[in-house]
Design a protein around this motif. Structure first.
Motif, PDB file in Angstrom:
ATOM      1  N   ALA A  16      37.137  46.114  27.475  1.00  0.00           N
ATOM      2  CA  ALA A  16      37.934  45.274  28.363  1.00  0.00           C
ATOM      3  C   ALA A  16      37.812  45.752  29.803  1.00  0.00           C
ATOM      4  O   ALA A  16      37.691  44.947  30.737  1.00  0.00           O
ATOM      5  CB  ALA A  16      39.397  45.284  27.924  1.00  0.00           C
ATOM      6  N   THR A  20      36.220  43.487  32.679  1.00  0.00           N
ATOM      7  CA  THR A  20      37.033  43.159  33.856  1.00  0.00           C
ATOM      8  C   THR A  20      36.281  43.506  35.132  1.00  0.00           C
ATOM      9  O   THR A  20      36.222  42.704  36.081  1.00  0.00           O
ATOM     10  CB  THR A  20      38.364  43.925  33.819  1.00  0.00           C
ATOM     11  OG1 THR A  20      39.105  43.532  32.664  1.00  0.00           O
ATOM     12  CG2 THR A  20      39.187  43.639  35.067  1.00  0.00           C
ATOM     13  N   GLU A  51      36.943  31.224  37.760  1.00  0.00           N
ATOM     14  CA  GLU A  51      36.791  31.348  36.301  1.00  0.00           C
ATOM     15  C   GLU A  51      36.607  32.813  35.910  1.00  0.00           C
ATOM     16  O   GLU A  51      37.184  33.278  34.918  1.00  0.00           O
ATOM     17  CB  GLU A  51      35.604  30.506  35.843  1.00  0.00           C
ATOM     18  CG  GLU A  51      35.848  29.007  35.985  1.00  0.00           C
ATOM     19  CD  GLU A  51      34.584  28.184  35.799  1.00  0.00           C
ATOM     20  OE1 GLU A  51      33.513  28.794  35.543  1.00  0.00           O
ATOM     21  OE2 GLU A  51      34.638  26.946  35.930  1.00  0.00           O
ATOM     22  N   GLY A  54      39.895  34.469  36.265  1.00  0.00           N
ATOM     23  CA  GLY A  54      40.799  34.039  35.206  1.00  0.00           C
ATOM     24  C   GLY A  54      40.618  34.895  33.956  1.00  0.00           C
ATOM     25  O   GLY A  54      41.603  35.314  33.326  1.00  0.00           O
ATOM     26  N   LEU A  55      39.368  35.169  33.602  1.00  0.00           N
ATOM     27  CA  LEU A  55      39.102  36.033  32.450  1.00  0.00           C
ATOM     28  C   LEU A  55      39.546  37.457  32.746  1.00  0.00           C
ATOM     29  O   LEU A  55      40.142  38.124  31.885  1.00  0.00           O
ATOM     30  CB  LEU A  55      37.615  36.004  32.106  1.00  0.00           C
ATOM     31  CG  LEU A  55      37.170  36.923  30.961  1.00  0.00           C
ATOM     32  CD1 LEU A  55      37.965  36.644  29.685  1.00  0.00           C
ATOM     33  CD2 LEU A  55      35.677  36.761  30.704  1.00  0.00           C
ATOM     34  N   ARG A  57      41.964  38.384  34.588  1.00  0.00           N
ATOM     35  CA  ARG A  57      43.435  38.445  34.488  1.00  0.00           C
ATOM     36  C   ARG A  57      43.882  38.508  33.038  1.00  0.00           C
ATOM     37  O   ARG A  57      44.874  39.165  32.714  1.00  0.00           O
ATOM     38  CB  ARG A  57      44.051  37.231  35.173  1.00  0.00           C
ATOM     39  CG  ARG A  57      43.980  37.253  36.682  1.00  0.00           C
ATOM     40  CD  ARG A  57      44.782  36.133  37.280  1.00  0.00           C
ATOM     41  NE  ARG A  57      46.207  36.413  37.227  1.00  0.00           N
ATOM     42  CZ  ARG A  57      47.161  35.533  37.547  1.00  0.00           C
ATOM     43  NH1 ARG A  57      46.831  34.299  37.902  1.00  0.00           N
ATOM     44  NH2 ARG A  57      48.427  35.865  37.496  1.00  0.00           N
ATOM     45  N   GLU A  58      43.178  37.815  32.164  1.00  0.00           N
ATOM     46  CA  GLU A  58      43.519  37.892  30.732  1.00  0.00           C
ATOM     47  C   GLU A  58      43.301  39.301  30.211  1.00  0.00           C
ATOM     48  O   GLU A  58      44.081  39.808  29.408  1.00  0.00           O
ATOM     49  CB  GLU A  58      42.663  36.905  29.942  1.00  0.00           C
ATOM     50  CG  GLU A  58      43.008  35.445  30.176  1.00  0.00           C
ATOM     51  CD  GLU A  58      42.169  34.534  29.302  1.00  0.00           C
ATOM     52  OE1 GLU A  58      41.780  34.972  28.192  1.00  0.00           O
ATOM     53  OE2 GLU A  58      41.884  33.399  29.727  1.00  0.00           O
ATOM     54  N   LEU A  59      42.225  39.941  30.658  1.00  0.00           N
ATOM     55  CA  LEU A  59      41.888  41.279  30.188  1.00  0.00           C
ATOM     56  C   LEU A  59      42.754  42.356  30.830  1.00  0.00           C
ATOM     57  O   LEU A  59      43.014  43.396  30.218  1.00  0.00           O
ATOM     58  CB  LEU A  59      40.410  41.568  30.478  1.00  0.00           C
ATOM     59  CG  LEU A  59      39.406  40.692  29.738  1.00  0.00           C
ATOM     60  CD1 LEU A  59      38.023  40.834  30.356  1.00  0.00           C
ATOM     61  CD2 LEU A  59      39.369  41.061  28.257  1.00  0.00           C
ATOM     62  N   PRO A  61      46.114  41.959  32.735  1.00  0.00           N
ATOM     63  CA  PRO A  61      47.209  41.175  33.317  1.00  0.00           C
ATOM     64  C   PRO A  61      48.063  41.946  34.315  1.00  0.00           C
ATOM     65  O   PRO A  61      48.748  41.336  35.140  1.00  0.00           O
ATOM     66  CB  PRO A  61      48.028  40.760  32.094  1.00  0.00           C
ATOM     67  CG  PRO A  61      47.685  41.756  31.031  1.00  0.00           C
ATOM     68  CD  PRO A  61      46.252  42.117  31.276  1.00  0.00           C
ATOM     69  N   HIS A  70      42.567  36.564  42.589  1.00  0.00           N
ATOM     70  CA  HIS A  70      42.752  35.261  41.944  1.00  0.00           C
ATOM     71  C   HIS A  70      43.540  34.324  42.861  1.00  0.00           C
ATOM     72  O   HIS A  70      43.189  33.144  43.028  1.00  0.00           O
ATOM     73  CB  HIS A  70      43.469  35.442  40.613  1.00  0.00           C
ATOM     74  CG  HIS A  70      43.529  34.207  39.774  1.00  0.00           C
ATOM     75  ND1 HIS A  70      44.512  33.246  39.927  1.00  0.00           N
ATOM     76  CD2 HIS A  70      42.717  33.747  38.771  1.00  0.00           C
ATOM     77  CE1 HIS A  70      44.325  32.270  39.065  1.00  0.00           C
ATOM     78  NE2 HIS A  70      43.232  32.546  38.349  1.00  0.00           N
TER      79      HIS A  70
END
Length: 233
Positions: A16, A20, A51, A54-55, A57-59, A61, A70
């Motif tokens: 991760a 990131t 995009e 966005g990924l 941020r998921e990894l 947060p 972002h």
């Protein structure tokens, strides 16, 4: 899946983190391009950067740096596609949110400068945005001079147009304001040679000459110097 293969999920955290970092690196291509004097980044590239972030941020947060980037990229897309004042206000809020999340980055202020110069046409906001970017290590150059010059030209045209609807002292004041703005335009564009700056320089010089002639015609006539008052008696 990697987390199930390694004790305590250490493998998933490692992957991760690497992913990131890779997503941020990809997004930074657009962000760093916009810092240059002659940026070429377009809407499609901003969208791709969003995009990637966005990924990221998921990894990650809880990563404020990722969140700041972002918000910054989202603000540019909002700026580009803005059709109403509310859209513009949202872009400004996103730039400011990015600045709040990463107080060391000059990037949000470059976006705010663009909005101030070409959308809200606010000279004080433009000056402050450029100053804040410089305070964070950004070296302003021809782009910022062009933004200032473009805004002077717009404000000069506006003041001149206002003068056509006025009379007397009010008209003279607006003409003088137009002359000051055109002078600022000339100072900003002189020897700049950036995009259409030479054309704008010629235009501002011509308009300054015209406005100065209008100012002379608008000035109150002086009292008759040849009139001699005779003493009484």
């Amino acid at each position: 899946a990697v987390g199930r293969w390694t004790p305590l999920g250490l493998g998933s955290r490692s992957v991760a983190g690497a992913l990131t970092a890779r997503m941020v690196d990809l997004a930074d291509r657009a962000i760093l391009d916009y810092r240059t004097e002659l940026p070429t980044v377009n809407e499609v590239q901003w969208q791709r950067a969003l995009e990637c972030l966005g990924l990221a941020r998921e990894l990650a947060p809880g990563d404020r740096r990722v969140a700041a980037k972002h918000a910054y990229v989202s603000a540019h897309l909002q700026r580009i596609n803005a059709k109403t004042k509310e859209d513009v206000d949202r872009a400004i809020r996103l730039f400011r949110e990015s600045a709040r999340l990463d107080s060391r980055s000059p990037d949000p202020y470059l976006g705010l400068a663009r909005v101030a110069a070409y959308v809200t046409q606010d000279p004080e906001a433009l000056r402050q945005a450029i100053l804040e970017a410089q305070n964070r290590g950004y070296v302003s150059g021809r782009r910022e001079r062009a933004q200032v010059g473009d805004l002077h030209k717009v404000l000069g045209d506006r003041a001149r147009a206002d003068a056509t609807r006025l009379n007397g002292a009010s008209r003279l004041e607006r003409l003088q304001r137009a002359a000051a703005e055109y002078q600022g335009c000339i100072e900003s564009f002189s020897e700049l040679h950036y995009f259409n700056s030479d054309q704008n320089l010629t235009s501002c010089r011509r308009r300054l000459e015209q406005v100065e002639a209008e100012i002379e015609r608008a000035r109150p006539a002086p009292p008759d110097a040849g009139l001699v008052l005779q003493p009484a008696g």
